[in-house]
Scaffold this motif. Structure first.
Motif, mmCIF file in Angstrom:
data_model
loop_
_atom_site.group_PDB
_atom_site.id
_atom_site.type_symbol
_atom_site.label_atom_id
_atom_site.label_comp_id
_atom_site.label_asym_id
_atom_site.label_seq_id
_atom_site.Cartn_x
_atom_site.Cartn_y
_atom_site.Cartn_z
ATOM 1 N N ALA A 180 -11.904 -14.416 -4.317
ATOM 2 C CA ALA A 180 -11.457 -14.633 -2.945
ATOM 3 C C ALA A 180 -9.951 -14.441 -2.774
ATOM 4 O O ALA A 180 -9.503 -14.049 -1.698
ATOM 5 C CB ALA A 180 -11.848 -16.038 -2.487
ATOM 6 N N VAL A 181 -9.174 -14.722 -3.815
ATOM 7 C CA VAL A 181 -7.715 -14.699 -3.672
ATOM 8 C C VAL A 181 -7.072 -13.644 -4.563
ATOM 9 O O VAL A 181 -6.302 -12.796 -4.088
ATOM 10 C CB VAL A 181 -7.130 -16.097 -3.995
ATOM 11 N N ILE A 182 -7.367 -13.668 -5.849
ATOM 12 C CA ILE A 182 -6.647 -12.821 -6.796
ATOM 13 C C ILE A 182 -7.014 -11.355 -6.625
ATOM 14 O O ILE A 182 -6.145 -10.474 -6.633
ATOM 15 C CB ILE A 182 -6.931 -13.281 -8.242
ATOM 16 N N LEU A 183 -8.301 -11.051 -6.462
ATOM 17 C CA LEU A 183 -8.737 -9.663 -6.366
ATOM 18 C C LEU A 183 -8.129 -8.921 -5.176
ATOM 19 O O LEU A 183 -7.660 -7.782 -5.334
ATOM 20 C CB LEU A 183 -10.267 -9.598 -6.334
ATOM 21 N N PRO A 184 -8.083 -9.519 -3.972
ATOM 22 C CA PRO A 184 -7.414 -8.800 -2.868
ATOM 23 C C PRO A 184 -5.930 -8.554 -3.124
ATOM 24 O O PRO A 184 -5.406 -7.499 -2.754
ATOM 25 C CB PRO A 184 -7.624 -9.733 -1.666
ATOM 26 N N LEU A 185 -5.250 -9.517 -3.764
ATOM 27 C CA LEU A 185 -3.837 -9.314 -4.068
ATOM 28 C C LEU A 185 -3.638 -8.155 -5.041
ATOM 29 O O LEU A 185 -2.758 -7.309 -4.857
ATOM 30 C CB LEU A 185 -3.245 -10.594 -4.661
ATOM 31 N N ILE A 186 -4.469 -8.112 -6.076
ATOM 32 C CA ILE A 186 -4.369 -7.025 -7.049
ATOM 33 C C ILE A 186 -4.664 -5.683 -6.379
ATOM 34 O O ILE A 186 -3.996 -4.674 -6.646
ATOM 35 C CB ILE A 186 -5.327 -7.289 -8.227
ATOM 36 N N SER A 187 -5.641 -5.663 -5.486
ATOM 37 C CA SER A 187 -5.979 -4.409 -4.798
ATOM 38 C C SER A 187 -4.832 -3.933 -3.919
ATOM 39 O O SER A 187 -4.513 -2.734 -3.894
ATOM 40 C CB SER A 187 -7.243 -4.600 -3.963
ATOM 41 N N CYS A 188 -4.187 -4.856 -3.198
ATOM 42 C CA CYS A 188 -3.054 -4.472 -2.337
ATOM 43 C C CYS A 188 -1.892 -3.930 -3.160
ATOM 44 O O CYS A 188 -1.271 -2.921 -2.801
ATOM 45 C CB CYS A 188 -2.603 -5.673 -1.510
ATOM 46 N N ILE A 189 -1.584 -4.594 -4.277
ATOM 47 C CA ILE A 189 -0.486 -4.125 -5.125
ATOM 48 C C ILE A 189 -0.818 -2.753 -5.713
ATOM 49 O O ILE A 189 0.036 -1.854 -5.777
ATOM 50 C CB ILE A 189 -0.200 -5.156 -6.229
ATOM 51 N N ALA A 190 -2.069 -2.571 -6.158
ATOM 52 C CA ALA A 190 -2.468 -1.283 -6.734
ATOM 53 C C ALA A 190 -2.382 -0.164 -5.698
ATOM 54 O O ALA A 190 -1.925 0.948 -6.011
ATOM 55 C CB ALA A 190 -3.877 -1.387 -7.299
ATOM 56 N N MET A 191 -2.813 -0.437 -4.450
ATOM 57 C CA MET A 191 -2.730 0.586 -3.407
ATOM 58 C C MET A 191 -1.283 0.940 -3.087
ATOM 59 O O MET A 191 -0.958 2.107 -2.854
ATOM 60 C CB MET A 191 -3.458 0.117 -2.154
ATOM 61 N N ALA A 192 -0.387 -0.077 -3.078
ATOM 62 C CA ALA A 192 1.021 0.194 -2.800
ATOM 63 C C ALA A 192 1.626 1.085 -3.886
ATOM 64 O O ALA A 192 2.344 2.047 -3.585
ATOM 65 C CB ALA A 192 1.794 -1.116 -2.695
ATOM 66 N N PHE A 193 1.320 0.793 -5.143
ATOM 67 C CA PHE A 193 1.850 1.631 -6.221
ATOM 68 C C PHE A 193 1.237 3.027 -6.196
ATOM 69 O O PHE A 193 1.908 4.017 -6.513
ATOM 70 C CB PHE A 193 1.591 0.963 -7.577
ATOM 71 N N ARG A 194 -0.036 3.125 -5.794
ATOM 72 C CA ARG A 194 -0.665 4.436 -5.721
ATOM 73 C C ARG A 194 -0.019 5.282 -4.616
ATOM 74 O O ARG A 194 0.220 6.480 -4.802
ATOM 75 C CB ARG A 194 -2.162 4.279 -5.459
ATOM 76 N N ARG A 195 0.283 4.670 -3.474
ATOM 77 C CA ARG A 195 0.973 5.406 -2.410
ATOM 78 C C ARG A 195 2.361 5.843 -2.861
ATOM 79 O O ARG A 195 2.806 6.955 -2.549
ATOM 80 C CB ARG A 195 1.067 4.531 -1.152
ATOM 81 N N ARG A 196 3.047 4.967 -3.597
ATOM 82 C CA ARG A 196 4.371 5.331 -4.103
ATOM 83 C C ARG A 196 4.281 6.513 -5.059
ATOM 84 O O ARG A 196 5.088 7.449 -4.982
ATOM 85 C CB ARG A 196 4.992 4.118 -4.795
ATOM 86 N N GLU A 197 3.310 6.479 -5.960
ATOM 87 C CA GLU A 197 3.160 7.580 -6.907
ATOM 88 C C GLU A 197 2.805 8.881 -6.191
ATOM 89 O O GLU A 197 3.308 9.951 -6.556
ATOM 90 C CB GLU A 197 2.087 7.239 -7.948
ATOM 91 N N ASP A 198 1.949 8.811 -5.172
ATOM 92 C CA ASP A 198 1.603 10.014 -4.407
ATOM 93 C C ASP A 198 2.833 10.581 -3.699
ATOM 94 O O ASP A 198 3.031 11.804 -3.653
ATOM 95 C CB ASP A 198 0.506 9.702 -3.394
ATOM 96 N N ALA A 199 3.659 9.685 -3.132
ATOM 97 C CA ALA A 199 4.868 10.152 -2.453
ATOM 98 C C ALA A 199 5.826 10.822 -3.427
ATOM 99 O O ALA A 199 6.424 11.861 -3.119
ATOM 100 C CB ALA A 199 5.557 8.973 -1.756
ATOM 101 N N LEU A 200 5.959 10.248 -4.621
ATOM 102 C CA LEU A 200 6.832 10.863 -5.625
ATOM 103 C C LEU A 200 6.303 12.229 -6.063
ATOM 104 O O LEU A 200 7.082 13.160 -6.312
ATOM 105 C CB LEU A 200 6.976 9.936 -6.832
ATOM 106 N N LYS A 201 4.983 12.363 -6.154
ATOM 107 C CA LYS A 201 4.407 13.669 -6.516
ATOM 108 C C LYS A 201 4.697 14.711 -5.440
ATOM 109 O O LYS A 201 5.030 15.862 -5.746
ATOM 110 C CB LYS A 201 2.899 13.526 -6.728
ATOM 111 N N PHE A 202 4.576 14.322 -4.163
ATOM 112 C CA PHE A 202 4.867 15.256 -3.077
ATOM 113 C C PHE A 202 6.338 15.666 -3.088
ATOM 114 O O PHE A 202 6.670 16.846 -2.875
ATOM 115 C CB PHE A 202 4.495 14.649 -1.733
#
Length: 200
Positions: free
Chosen positions: A76-98
């Motif tokens: 209920a708590v930890i999994l959504p936080l981990i998912s949000c952090i992972a998505m933020a880092f994935r967007r950052r990595e995609d932006a750096l690739k572009f």
């Protein structure tokens, strides 16, 4: 300049932004989240909790809440936080690739224009310098575009001052977008010069 107006967000007092953001969040809460369904759901949840408490009050004297499942808490708590952090880092990595692709493509295009030997040798560096000027201008305008403040906070939708700020930011975004399109057109025209010489 419009960019100075839109960058004033960063130099504003923190207390003013704190007040505006919290006020906008309250407006969103009372306008969109307080509905008949949410009121009924809150009443039912509280009533059911009170009923269960009084029904089990005399039967479980030693109940202290330690029997709660930690697996439920983690989902209920930890999994959504981990998912949000992972998505933020994935967007950052995609932006750096572009950005890496943009930089490497621009460098390769400039090398192609700089190493080209036209029939008139005096045109070689004139053509390459023109391409480099357009590439540097595109890089500066892209930097200005990516460093603009965001216009998607709650205050930009719920308060009059926020709407004025958002319209200024969006107007400057559109201006920079037009400037970037103009740069792309000029670069494509310079590439057409190479294509006419059979380097397509």
């Amino acid at each position: 300049m419009a960019e100075v107006v839109t960058s004033n967000t960063r130099s504003m007092q923190a207390l003013r932004l704190l007040f505006l953001n919290n006020f906008a969040a309250l407006l969103v809460f009372f306008k969109y989240l307080i509905t008949l369904q949410t009121i009924v759901a809150c009443i039912l949840c509280n009533a059911l909790t009170i009923v269960v408490y009084y029904q089990t009050e005399g039967h479980q004297d030693r109940y202290d809440g330690n029997s709660m499942s930690w697996a439920l808490l983690s989902f209920a708590v930890i999994l959504p936080l981990i998912s949000c952090i992972a998505m933020a880092f994935r967007r950052r990595e995609d932006a750096l690739k572009f950005l890496k692709t943009f930089r490497s493509t621009g460098l390769e295009l400039y090398q192609a224009h700089a190493l080209w030997e036209p029939p008139e040798m005096e045109r070689r560096w004139t053509h390459a310098d023109a391409f480099l000027r357009e590439l540097e201008g595109m890089e500066k305008e892209l930097t200005r575009y990516l460093t603009l403040p965001t216009a998607s906070r709650a205050r930009h939708r719920m308060t009059s001052w926020g709407k004025q700020e958002a319209s200024a930011i969006v107007g400057h975004q559109l201006l920079l977008d037009q400037m970037l399109n103009t740069r792309c057109y000029r670069i494509s025209q310079l590439c057409e010069v190479l294509k006419k010489q059979g380097l397509g």
